[in-house]
Motif scaffolding. Structure first.
Motif, short mmCIF file in Angstrom:
data_model
loop_
_atom_site.label_atom_id
_atom_site.label_comp_id
_atom_site.label_asym_id
_atom_site.label_seq_id
_atom_site.Cartn_x
_atom_site.Cartn_y
_atom_site.Cartn_z
N MET A 137 -10.96 14.83 62.82
CA MET A 137 -11.37 14.92 61.51
C MET A 137 -12.06 14.08 60.69
SD MET A 137 -8.06 13.20 58.58
CE MET A 137 -6.76 13.94 59.03
N ASN A 138 -12.62 15.49 59.08
CA ASN A 138 -13.31 14.94 59.15
C ASN A 138 -13.83 13.73 57.53
OD1 ASN A 138 -15.55 16.16 60.92
ND2 ASN A 138 -14.72 17.82 60.36
N PRO A 139 -13.96 13.41 57.15
CA PRO A 139 -14.25 13.08 56.07
C PRO A 139 -13.91 13.80 54.77
CG PRO A 139 -16.07 12.46 55.91
CD PRO A 139 -15.45 12.94 57.96
N GLU A 140 -13.33 13.63 53.58
CA GLU A 140 -13.54 14.32 52.03
C GLU A 140 -14.11 13.74 51.62
OE1 GLU A 140 -9.41 13.73 50.99
OE2 GLU A 140 -8.47 15.42 52.43
N ILE A 141 -15.78 14.18 50.71
CA ILE A 141 -16.01 13.71 49.86
C ILE A 141 -15.77 13.90 48.52
CG2 ILE A 141 -18.61 14.12 49.32
CD1 ILE A 141 -18.19 13.65 51.98
N THR A 142 -15.56 13.37 47.70
CA THR A 142 -15.17 13.26 46.25
C THR A 142 -15.44 12.12 45.14
OG1 THR A 142 -13.09 12.74 45.12
CG2 THR A 142 -13.35 11.05 46.23
N GLN A 143 -16.67 12.12 43.95
CA GLN A 143 -17.13 11.51 43.32
C GLN A 143 -15.70 10.87 42.31
OE1 GLN A 143 -20.31 12.46 43.27
NE2 GLN A 143 -19.91 13.79 44.55
N LEU A 144 -16.65 9.76 42.36
CA LEU A 144 -15.36 8.82 41.38
C LEU A 144 -16.31 8.40 40.15
CD1 LEU A 144 -14.52 6.36 44.25
CD2 LEU A 144 -14.05 7.38 43.49
N LEU A 145 -15.31 8.76 38.73
CA LEU A 145 -16.30 8.10 37.30
C LEU A 145 -15.77 7.19 36.82
CD1 LEU A 145 -17.94 9.64 36.05
CD2 LEU A 145 -16.12 10.99 34.39
N ASP A 146 -16.68 5.69 36.99
CA ASP A 146 -16.71 4.80 36.08
C ASP A 146 -17.03 5.09 35.20
OD1 ASP A 146 -16.05 2.44 35.81
OD2 ASP A 146 -17.19 1.69 36.84
N ARG A 147 -16.14 5.30 33.74
CA ARG A 147 -16.17 4.87 32.31
C ARG A 147 -16.44 3.92 32.26
NH1 ARG A 147 -15.83 10.09 30.55
NH2 ARG A 147 -14.67 11.77 32.05
N SER A 148 -16.23 2.45 32.53
CA SER A 148 -16.51 1.21 32.21
C SER A 148 -17.83 0.76 31.69
CB SER A 148 -15.75 0.20 32.88
OG SER A 148 -16.04 -0.15 34.46
N ARG A 149 -18.26 1.35 33.21
CA ARG A 149 -19.96 0.93 33.39
C ARG A 149 -20.99 2.33 33.13
NH1 ARG A 149 -20.63 -1.01 39.13
NH2 ARG A 149 -18.75 0.59 39.85
N SER A 150 -22.29 2.31 32.70
CA SER A 150 -22.75 3.48 32.50
C SER A 150 -23.34 3.47 34.22
CB SER A 150 -23.61 3.32 31.01
OG SER A 150 -24.73 1.70 31.62
N SER A 151 -24.28 4.78 33.89
CA SER A 151 -25.27 4.66 35.01
C SER A 151 -26.67 4.91 34.19
CB SER A 151 -26.20 6.19 34.86
OG SER A 151 -26.67 6.70 35.55
N TRP A 152 -27.06 3.39 35.06
CA TRP A 152 -29.13 2.82 35.44
C TRP A 152 -29.11 4.24 34.98
CZ3 TRP A 152 -27.42 -0.29 39.89
CH2 TRP A 152 -26.12 -1.02 39.66
N SER A 153 -29.59 5.36 35.42
CA SER A 153 -30.56 6.18 35.08
C SER A 153 -30.05 6.94 32.88
CB SER A 153 -31.08 7.50 36.39
OG SER A 153 -29.40 7.93 36.75
N VAL A 154 -29.03 6.95 33.54
CA VAL A 154 -29.30 7.58 31.82
C VAL A 154 -28.27 7.54 31.58
CG1 VAL A 154 -28.07 10.18 31.19
CG2 VAL A 154 -28.89 9.77 33.55
N PRO A 155 -28.98 6.19 30.97
CA PRO A 155 -27.37 5.11 30.39
C PRO A 155 -26.22 5.87 29.50
CG PRO A 155 -29.63 3.54 29.69
CD PRO A 155 -29.85 5.55 30.56
N THR A 156 -26.98 6.90 29.25
CA THR A 156 -25.53 7.05 27.98
C THR A 156 -24.49 8.30 28.72
OG1 THR A 156 -26.83 9.57 27.59
CG2 THR A 156 -27.31 7.82 25.81
N GLU A 157 -24.33 8.12 30.29
CA GLU A 157 -23.27 8.24 30.48
C GLU A 157 -22.63 7.31 31.83
OE1 GLU A 157 -25.23 11.68 32.81
OE2 GLU A 157 -26.14 13.22 31.43
#
Length: 281
Positions: free
Chosen positions: A1-21
């Motif tokens: 079985m291969n792993p599933e790839i998923t995206q986790l969104l953390d709205r409590s912390r901002s991106s360091w590269s795009v602080p508004t996101e």
């Protein structure tokens, strides 16, 4: 079985590269294929790495009935981008693991009483932080201020110089004070540390207060995270930790799945991990 790839969104912390996101993290999830609710093992990669570096460990655990999940730590993964914060704000990694567990609780049928964690190098520290290990605010602040040398990070030369060009002394002190608080996630009941890093940056008493069982493995030829400052320190200070060297000729990067492993270290450690988590979760 291969792993599933998923995206986790953390709205409590901002991106360091795009602080508004909000912060976006990629996870690899190996769904349980046995009975449910399933026991869980979460994985934390080494500095500059990615979740797939530990697929050699994930697959045997998954074959044994565990749901296994890893996360690419923001700013510290070749699947993301290299950002100075990802290499220095160590405590953020523990929050990534908590976010991953939150996702598993919400989206998968898991046994929340049976969650373990394993990590390599910087990921070994990450597991320790989730179990209760705390950054020493005085040492970390002195390192950020340039008063004591920082550990050598081959993936990010001029690490502290870059950090100090981006943040003021006051900002760095405030960030360290925030990061030095407990990052414990009590849902994690057992941990494995593979060639763990930054042992001398932690408060020894915080390690002594960890109550979970911990397995520590390393190689004596490791000159990236020297055992006397790292693996041996973790093993000797954590009350229910045990482990031994994997050999006098074993180096640091044998724990990466794409490296040569002439003595079969990875299959041996994977078998030990299955046995450890089956016994302690």
């Amino acid at each position: 079985m291969n792993p599933e790839i998923t995206q986790l969104l953390d709205r409590s912390r901002s991106s360091w590269s795009v602080p508004t996101e909000p912060r976006l993290l990629q996870a690899r999830i190996w769904p349980a294929h046995g009975s449910t609710p399933a026991p869980v093992v979460v994985l934390s990669h080494g500095t500059g790495g990615a979740g797939e570096d530990l697929d050699w460990l994930a697959k045997p655990l998954n074959d044994a009935g565990f749901l296994v999940a890893s996360v690419d730590h923001h700013g510290n993964s070749y699947n993301d981008e290299y950002l100075v914060e990802g290499f220095t704000f160590a405590w953020e990694r523990a929050r990534d693991i908590t976010l991953l567990i939150d996702h598993l609780v919400d989206e998968h049928d898991i046994d929340i009483r049976r969650i373990g964690a394993a990590g390599f190098s910087f990921g070994g520290y990450t597991v320790t932080a989730v179990l209760g290990g705390k950054i020493d605010v005085h040492i970390m602040d002195a390192m950020f201020q340039g008063h004591i040398p920082a550990p050598d990070v081959p993936e990010f030369p001029d690490l502290i110089k870059t950090l100090r060009s981006k943040y003021s002394d006051a900002e760095l002190t405030s960030l360290v004070e925030s990061g030095a608080r407990s990052m414990t996630d009590t849902r994690v009941r057992a941990g494995i540390l593979l060639a763990p890093a930054i042992g001398r940056l932690l408060i020894p008493e915080s390690l002594q207060h960890i109550s979970a069982p911990v397995l520590v493995r390393w190689g004596d030829a490791d000159d990236n995270t020297p055992p006397e400052d790292n693996a041996l320190l973790y093993r000797d200070l954590i009350p229910h930790a045990y482990g031994e060297s994997l050999g006098s000729n074993v180096g640091h990067y044998v724990f990466l799945g794409d490296r040569e492993d002439p003595t079969g270290v990875r299959p041996r450690v994977a078998a030990e991990a299955v046995k450890f988590f089956m016994s302690n979760l």
